[in-house]
Design an enzyme around this catalytic site. Structure first.
Site, PDB file in Angstrom:
ATOM      1  N   CYS A 116      80.966  82.864  86.742  1.00 52.20           N
ATOM      2  CA  CYS A 116      81.764  82.594  85.551  1.00 52.20           C
ATOM      3  C   CYS A 116      82.969  81.714  85.817  1.00 52.20           C
ATOM      4  CB  CYS A 116      82.188  83.914  84.921  1.00 52.20           C
ATOM      5  SG  CYS A 116      80.802  84.876  84.259  1.00 52.20           S
ATOM      6  N   GLU A 138      74.986  80.715  83.257  1.00 50.91           N
ATOM      7  CA  GLU A 138      74.817  81.713  82.189  1.00 50.91           C
ATOM      8  C   GLU A 138      75.171  81.159  80.817  1.00 50.91           C
ATOM      9  OE1 GLU A 138      76.641  85.499  82.990  1.00 50.91           O
ATOM     10  OE2 GLU A 138      74.936  86.165  84.181  1.00 50.91           O
TER      11      GLU A 138
END
Length: 670
Positions: free
Chosen positions: A257, A389
């Protein structure tokens, strides 16, 4: 009635006892025959080739994995660039308002690191000092040297700097000093070495400014001498060694992330992480504020571990580098900020320039940067991830722009595309369809699920299209709900279910090209996420049961898939047993992996069919624990570790008595 020995052992009763014993023996034999499973391994007919780099590691600076972890810097906030400039520091002595001040340089060459500390002792009534607490303390080892360095500027000589290491009680356990020289305009560097006289996991560092004068300070730094490969200002050796012991085929970096950032201003920009350390621009770590229950306000990225260091570490441990770049999207769980399609050029250029940095000649712009940092030889980058993601049409349309240009300019580099954060459902199915239509090279699938999911999905890839994109199981971890605290999430129940699931990846290694657990590291006092593969404190590393499972696979990759069947079917949970087999033509051995997830012992007969002349014994490594909640606690002796034994191989047959809740790795040479 009283019984006598004569009565018990009468001829009639002895006959009855003998008949009963015989009956029990027959019954026991029948039960054994019923419980015994026979598996067949066909060594003559490999099913497909295995990527030699299949099993790798995923590195993200989460849980203080980099700063405060593998990056061995002991000083927190060494350049005063944290949101609160004096975070991690304590002013000592009787300070006036002007005795210690934070200033900003305005020169263009210092824009990445503008702040510095000015110490003015001219009006001080007492000796002034600074103390740094380190990252949850400093792990100090007796007899080890610690290398201090600093950038300073002093117009007129007059100040002497005393340096000290302190134990957790505040006692001095190492000391030295240096005498700064005068230079009206230029910043200078100084170095000194301290040798500790005591071991303490919670040490600290102190500086005293003796004499009268003014001195400016920046990049106050302290490293242990025992860094990985002895590199100055390098990496923590025991943490890198834990990675090297996995023999990973690749390292995926820097995330995760943090690639996306909370918003695009906080995204990971690789160009700001190379070059001189003092010129790398610090940013907040996106895990600083991500979880309200695990706020970490002192978590920033100094980029002492930058892209050059990632590439170098990959080379050191024999792994392929696998960098992931931002695709023009911030984290969709946060702001979801997007770069307009007609403004993507800088992001795509970053990808093109990264390939040049990794592979270009020293005569290219970015190849020269790499060479100037000490590595004129290319790093031979072959894999590149675009996005992390990310999901939805916005991702697909941005990926398409990257794919078109990168394939035109660098068809030799395979592109890894995100399947999003989900392993099934609407978002996953949409992406899976679109990415296959685009014919991307590799699709990155992620699995953070309960142990039961991993057991139920061992056949996930049995029917995947062999002609379409390959698969990267890029982030997986079983999340046990039976845990009472963070480290226990890495319990044997979780690891055992992962071992079972990985038999399915190995059985389908012709389509699953890459696999890695995530996250990798966690500091026991600085974590935000769990479970994690390796826990650490300031002194040691603590491999989890999941680490040993991953190691069993990555140390025994093989070259070809072998069929291992139970009555013609893959062994994928029948009677709670999972199994896979590989052939290693290079090292002339076969490796079997078998998992018993039940609480009952199993008797397995293995028929090894093939023309190879097998050794007379097999090397066996197994992991088991009676308690599924067993885990390896930080600061304590490891409870769940591999054990070794041997088993005889007789006429290409091997009998394996499997303990309950056990994972076996069996290697047989030929």
């Amino acid at each position: 009635m009283a019984f006598t020995g004569k009565h018990i052992f009468s001829r009639k009763n002895l006959l009855k006892i003998a008949l009963l014993a015989a009956a029990l023996q027959v019954q026991s034999t029948d039960l054994l025959a019923q419980d015994q499973k026979t598996f067949t391994v066909d060594m003559n007919k490999p099913k497909g080739e295995i990527n030699p780099n299949m099993w790798g590691i995923f590195f993200e600076d989460i849980n203080m994995g980099a700063d405060g972890g593998i990056y061995a810097e002991l000083i927190k906030n060494r350049s005063f660039e944290f949101f609160r400039p004096m975070m991690g520091w304590e002013k000592l002595g009787k300070n006036t308002e002007a005795s210690m001040t934070i200033l900003n340089r305005q020169e263009e060459e210092h824009q990445a690191n503008p702040r510095y500390l000015r110490v003015d002792t001219r009006k001080a009534d007492t000796t002034l000092g600074l103390k740094n607490e380190g990252f949850r303390g400093m792990g100090i080892k007796e007899g080890l040297a610690y290398d201090f360095s600093v950038l300073y500027r002093q117009a007129n000589a007059g100040i002497r700097v005393k340096l000290e290491l302190l134990d957790s009680t505040g006692q001095v356990i190492a000391e030295t000093a240096f005498q700064p020289t005068a230079d009206v305009q230029n910043w200078q560097s100084a170095e000194a070495r301290l040798v500790a006289t005591k071991t303490d996991p919670k040490g600290s560092f102190r500086m005293w400014f003796e004499g009268k004068g003014v001195i400016d300070l920046d990049m106050i730094s302290l490293f242990p001498e025992d860094t990985w490969k002895g590199r100055k200002k390098g990496l923590r050796a025991d943490m890198v060694q834990a990675l090297a012991d996995l023999k990973p085929g690749f390292i995926r970096f820097p995330g995760g992330c943090i690639v996306e950032g909370f918003d695009l201003s906080q995204r990971f920009q690789w160009k700001k992480t190379v070059g001189a350390i003092e010129d790398r621009q610090l940013i907040i770590n996106r895990w600083n504020t991500e979880f309200a229950h695990r706020l970490t306000p002192d978590y920033f990225q100094t980029f002492g571990l930058g892209f050059y260091e990632y590439f170098l570490m990959a080379e050191d441990i024999g792994a392929e580098p696998l960098p992931i770049l931002n695709c023009g999207m911030a984290c969709q769980f946060n702001t979801g900020e997007l770069v307009p399609l007609d403004e993507l050029d800088p992001y795509i250029q970053d990808a093109i320039d990264l390939i040049e940095f990794a592979n270009g000649s020293v005569n290219t712009t970015w190849g020269k940067v790499r060479a100037d940092m000490g590595h004129p030889e290319p790093f031979n980058l072959k894999l590149l991830g675009v996005g992390n993601e990310n999901w939805g049409p916005q991702y697909v349309e941005r990926l398409a722009v990257f794919q078109k240009i990168l394939k035109e300019k660098h068809p030799e580099v395979e592109i890894i595309a995100s399947a999003g954060p989900y392993s099934s459902g609407e978002y996953f199915e949409y992406l899976d369809k679109e990415l296959r239509t685009m014919n991307v090279d590799i699709i990155d699938e992620h699995f953070y699920q309960e142990p039961k999911w991993f057991l139920n999905n061992a056949k996930r890839y049995d029917n995947y299209d062999r002609q379409g994109p390959k698969i990267f199981a890029g982030e997986y971890a079983a999340h046990s709900r039976a845990a009472t605290h963070a480290e226990q999430r890495n319990n044997w129940e979780a690891a055992l279910s992962e071992a079972a699931f990985l038999t399915g990846l190995e059985r389908n290694a012709d389509v699953v090209q890459l696999a890695s657990y995530a996250p990798l590291f966690a500091h026991a006092e600085g974590w935000q996420w769990n479970p994690n593969l390796i826990w650490v404190d300031n002194m040691k590393v603590y491999p989890t049961p999941s680490y040993y499972v991953q190691k069993a696979y990555s140390n025994n990759t093989g070259t070809h898939i072998l069929s291992l069947l139970d009555q013609g079917a893959a062994v994928a949970g029948q009677d709670s047993v999972y199994a896979s087999a590989v052939l290693d033509e290079e090292h002339r051995n076969i490796t079997l992996k078998l998992v018993n997830v039940s609480g009952q012992a199993k008797q397995i007969a293995l028929n090894l069919n093939g023309s190879q002349k097998l050794a007379k014994s097999a090397q066996v490594e197994f992991i088991t624990a009676n308690d599924l909640g067993a885990f390896n606690a930080v600061g304590k002796e490891l409870r769940v570790v591999p054990q070794q034994t041997t088993l005889p191989v007789n006429k290409k047959k091997l009998d394996l008595p499997m303990q309950p809740h056990a994972f076996y790795t069996i290697k047989i040479t030929y």
